[in-house]
Design an enzyme around this catalytic site. Structure first.
Site, PDB file in Angstrom:
ATOM      1  N   ALA A   1       0.800  -1.222   0.000  1.00  0.00           N
ATOM      2  CA  ALA A   1       0.000   0.000   0.000  1.00  0.00           C
ATOM      3  C   ALA A   1       0.834   1.274   0.000  1.00  0.00           C
ATOM      4  CB  ALA A   1      -0.924  -0.025   1.218  1.00  0.00           C
TER       5      ALA A   1
ATOM      6  N   HIS B   1      -0.120   7.490   3.562  1.00  0.00           N
ATOM      7  CA  HIS B   1       1.192   7.094   4.095  1.00  0.00           C
ATOM      8  C   HIS B   1       2.248   8.062   3.571  1.00  0.00           C
ATOM      9  CE1 HIS B   1      -0.463   3.313   5.471  1.00  0.00           C
ATOM     10  NE2 HIS B   1      -0.895   3.054   4.261  1.00  0.00           N
TER      11      HIS B   1
ATOM     12  N   ASN C   1       0.979  -3.303   7.840  1.00  0.00           N
ATOM     13  CA  ASN C   1       1.878  -4.022   6.930  1.00  0.00           C
ATOM     14  C   ASN C   1       2.881  -3.084   6.286  1.00  0.00           C
ATOM     15  OD1 ASN C   1       1.005  -6.894   6.762  1.00  0.00           O
ATOM     16  ND2 ASN C   1      -0.958  -5.916   6.399  1.00  0.00           N
TER      17      ASN C   1
HETATM   18  N1  LIG Z   1       1.502  -5.552   2.291  1.00  0.00           N
HETATM   19  C1  LIG Z   1       0.537  -4.650   2.410  1.00  0.00           C
HETATM   20  O1  LIG Z   1       0.734  -3.443   2.195  1.00  0.00           O
HETATM   21  C2  LIG Z   1      -0.837  -5.125   2.790  1.00  0.00           C
HETATM   22  C3  LIG Z   1      -1.940  -4.295   2.613  1.00  0.00           C
HETATM   23  C4  LIG Z   1      -3.188  -4.788   2.923  1.00  0.00           C
HETATM   24  C5  LIG Z   1      -3.335  -6.067   3.456  1.00  0.00           C
HETATM   25  N2  LIG Z   1      -2.240  -6.835   3.643  1.00  0.00           N
HETATM   26  C6  LIG Z   1      -2.341  -8.175   4.247  1.00  0.00           C
HETATM   27  O2  LIG Z   1      -2.618  -9.142   3.259  1.00  0.00           O
HETATM   28  C7  LIG Z   1      -3.375 -10.217   3.818  1.00  0.00           C
HETATM   29  C8  LIG Z   1      -4.640 -10.445   2.985  1.00  0.00           C
HETATM   30  O3  LIG Z   1      -5.419  -9.261   2.974  1.00  0.00           O
HETATM   31  P1  LIG Z   1      -6.905  -9.244   2.376  1.00  0.00           P
HETATM   32  O4  LIG Z   1      -7.326  -7.829   2.318  1.00  0.00           O
HETATM   33  O5  LIG Z   1      -6.979 -10.084   1.153  1.00  0.00           O
HETATM   34  O6  LIG Z   1      -7.688  -9.948   3.574  1.00  0.00           O
HETATM   35  P2  LIG Z   1      -9.125 -10.664   3.539  1.00  0.00           P
HETATM   36  O7  LIG Z   1      -9.598 -10.690   4.949  1.00  0.00           O
HETATM   37  O8  LIG Z   1     -10.004 -10.050   2.503  1.00  0.00           O
HETATM   38  O9  LIG Z   1      -8.771 -12.152   3.078  1.00  0.00           O
HETATM   39  C9  LIG Z   1      -7.959 -13.019   3.817  1.00  0.00           C
HETATM   40  C10 LIG Z   1      -8.381 -14.446   3.492  1.00  0.00           C
HETATM   41  O10 LIG Z   1      -7.459 -15.342   4.083  1.00  0.00           O
HETATM   42  C11 LIG Z   1      -8.169 -16.398   4.710  1.00  0.00           C
HETATM   43  N3  LIG Z   1      -7.334 -16.898   5.785  1.00  0.00           N
HETATM   44  C12 LIG Z   1      -7.141 -16.410   7.027  1.00  0.00           C
HETATM   45  N4  LIG Z   1      -6.252 -17.157   7.705  1.00  0.00           N
HETATM   46  C13 LIG Z   1      -5.854 -18.147   6.871  1.00  0.00           C
HETATM   47  C14 LIG Z   1      -4.949 -19.214   6.982  1.00  0.00           C
HETATM   48  N5  LIG Z   1      -4.294 -19.463   8.111  1.00  0.00           N
HETATM   49  N6  LIG Z   1      -4.782 -20.027   5.902  1.00  0.00           N
HETATM   50  C15 LIG Z   1      -5.463 -19.812   4.762  1.00  0.00           C
HETATM   51  N7  LIG Z   1      -6.351 -18.803   4.592  1.00  0.00           N
HETATM   52  C16 LIG Z   1      -6.546 -17.974   5.632  1.00  0.00           C
HETATM   53  C17 LIG Z   1      -9.484 -15.790   5.165  1.00  0.00           C
HETATM   54  O11 LIG Z   1     -10.485 -16.775   5.297  1.00  0.00           O
HETATM   55  C18 LIG Z   1      -9.769 -14.811   4.021  1.00  0.00           C
HETATM   56  O12 LIG Z   1     -10.536 -15.398   2.993  1.00  0.00           O
HETATM   57  C19 LIG Z   1      -3.678  -9.800   5.277  1.00  0.00           C
HETATM   58  O13 LIG Z   1      -2.757 -10.389   6.151  1.00  0.00           O
HETATM   59  C20 LIG Z   1      -3.473  -8.302   5.249  1.00  0.00           C
HETATM   60  O14 LIG Z   1      -3.090  -7.798   6.518  1.00  0.00           O
HETATM   61  C21 LIG Z   1      -1.003  -6.406   3.302  1.00  0.00           C
END
Ligand SMILES: NC(=O)c1ccc[n+]([C@@H]2O[C@H](COP(=O)([O-])OP(=O)(O)OC[C@H]3O[C@@H](n4cnc5c(N)ncnc54)[C@H](O)[C@@H]3O)[C@@H](O)[C@H]2O)c1
Length: 272
Positions: A125, A223, A193
């Site tokens: 992000a 940010h 993150n």
């Molecule tokens: N790098 C970045 O800048 C950034 C930005 C936003 C989100 N993220 C991270 O990316 C990840 C995904 O974000 P999102 O918006 O798609 O979230 P989301 O909640 O829309 O989707 C996450 C999915 O993962 C599944 N899940 C949870 N734990 C699990 C596990 N142990 N094994 C398999 N599946 C599992 C959930 O059921 C859900 O369907 C999160 O950890 C979030 O914090 C990173």
């Protein structure tokens, strides 16, 4: 040519996973989607219902990692350790979106390095990591992240509740956290993150300074990265819009992961 494509395994079928898989379905990323896993099978069903050209199989994380060339984690920071261990076990490349989880498992990066496994963490992000990367080569003096969020985006955060901060009562710009990236990730596990990615790209979690501001006058996350080093200094500001499928995730995150995957499988790489 089909059999030469890298096989990709998707772990996590939420907002980011779905956007990446849709890009593969459109033919925008030159990979074969080998399969998908989610702890909630309904998320997989919802994801596949929207696909037009491909029909990925549902399979458990271990089977997926064992059989694909690259696994992409879009799940949760608590899933990172297990996925990382499986990638090391089967010597598979891995991309992590849950950067906060990677920061908590830096020892596994060393194991991956020893086995020559590629570990990718997209910019997510935030913009500016290209400049940070280049600047780091000659030496960094200071890296600061100032994250501004509308107070409602911080609702329910335990750290703030424990401190007695009522985000609904915030009527002016308020600094709600000031410290290093390591503590920021612990205090704001769902929100930070960016701090994790920035600190891994730059001076490390202990030395990366983080300020989190609740700002009632904004509607989306902003940010600001301030970098000082031998090269001079820069300031990069990202004003994010939320992902169409998850208001808690910035849209730029999925775009960054999609483009990083394209870079992995395409021959032309522009930018640091
Ligand atoms: N790098 C970045 O800048 C950034 C930005 C936003 C989100 N993220 C991270 O990316 C990840 C995904 O974000 P999102 O918006 O798609 O979230 P989301 O909640 O829309 O989707 C996450 C999915 O993962 C599944 N899940 C949870 N734990 C699990 C596990 N142990 N094994 C398999 N599946 C599992 C959930 O059921 C859900 O369907 C999160 O950890 C979030 O914090 C990173």
């Amino acid at each position: 040519m089909e059999n030469k494509k890298k096989k990709l395994g998707m772990i996590g079928c939420g907002a980011i996973g779905t956007e990446i898989v849709h890009a593969i379905d459109r033919g925008d990323i030159n990979v074969t989607l080998y399969g998908c896993f989610d702890i909630d099978k309904n998320k997989f069903d919802a994801l596949t219902a929207g696909l037009k050209n491909i029909k990925p199989q549902f399979m458990q994380a271990e089977e997926l990692i064992k059989n694909c060339d690259i696994a992409v984690e879009c799940a949760h920071k608590d899933a990172v350790k297990n996925i990382f261990q499986l990638a090391v076990k089967y010597e598979r490349d891995i991309m992590f979106l849950s950067a906060g989880g990677v920061l908590e498992n830096l020892d596994l990066i060393e194991q991956a390095k020893a086995k020559m496994i590629n570990v990718y963490v997209p910019s997510g992000a935030v913009v500016g990591l290209d400049g940070l990367d280049a600047a780091k080569y000659q030496g960094l003096h200071k890296v600061t992240l100032i994250t501004r969020k509308p107070p409602r985006a911080l609702k329910g955060v335990k750290y703030l509740i424990d401190k007695g901060i009522d985000v609904d009562a915030i009527k002016a710009e308020t600094v709600v956290f000031e410290g290093n990236a390591l503590d920021a990730v612990k205090a704001f596990p769902q929100n930070i993150n960016v701090a994790a990615t920035l600190s891994m790209a730059g001076v490390g979690p202990e030395l990366t300074h983080v300020r989190i501001v609740a700002d009632p006058f904004i509607t989306n996350n902003i940010h600001e990265i301030l970098v000082e080093g031998e090269f001079g200094r820069f300031r990069a500001i990202t004003e994010n819009l939320p992902s169409p499928s998850n208001p808690k995730t910035s849209f730029l995150t999925s775009l960054s992961a999609i483009v990083m995957l394209k870079k992995i499988v395409e021959p032309i790489h522009i930018g640091t």
